[in-house]
Design a protein around this motif. Sequence first.
Motif: not given
Length: 67
Positions: A43-51
């Motif tokens: 959830y903390m990973l950014r950007p969402a595409e990377y998550a």
Amino acid sequence: MTLTRAGFHEQHAQGAEAEAQRLFAQKPVLQGAWLNWVASQVYMLRPAEYASMVRRELQRLQDSSES
């Protein structure tokens, strides 16, 4: 210049794979607490595409560990 989706994926694929392996390695350590912990980490990973890339790689690791 904005990265295309394929370009973004290509640029971040190795990092996402390494991150997923790092997170997955904690599964035997955390056992029952792993699912909530890993969800909070992703959830903390950014950007969402990377998550999303990390999430897909985690799913692949999970699937291959069950077969």
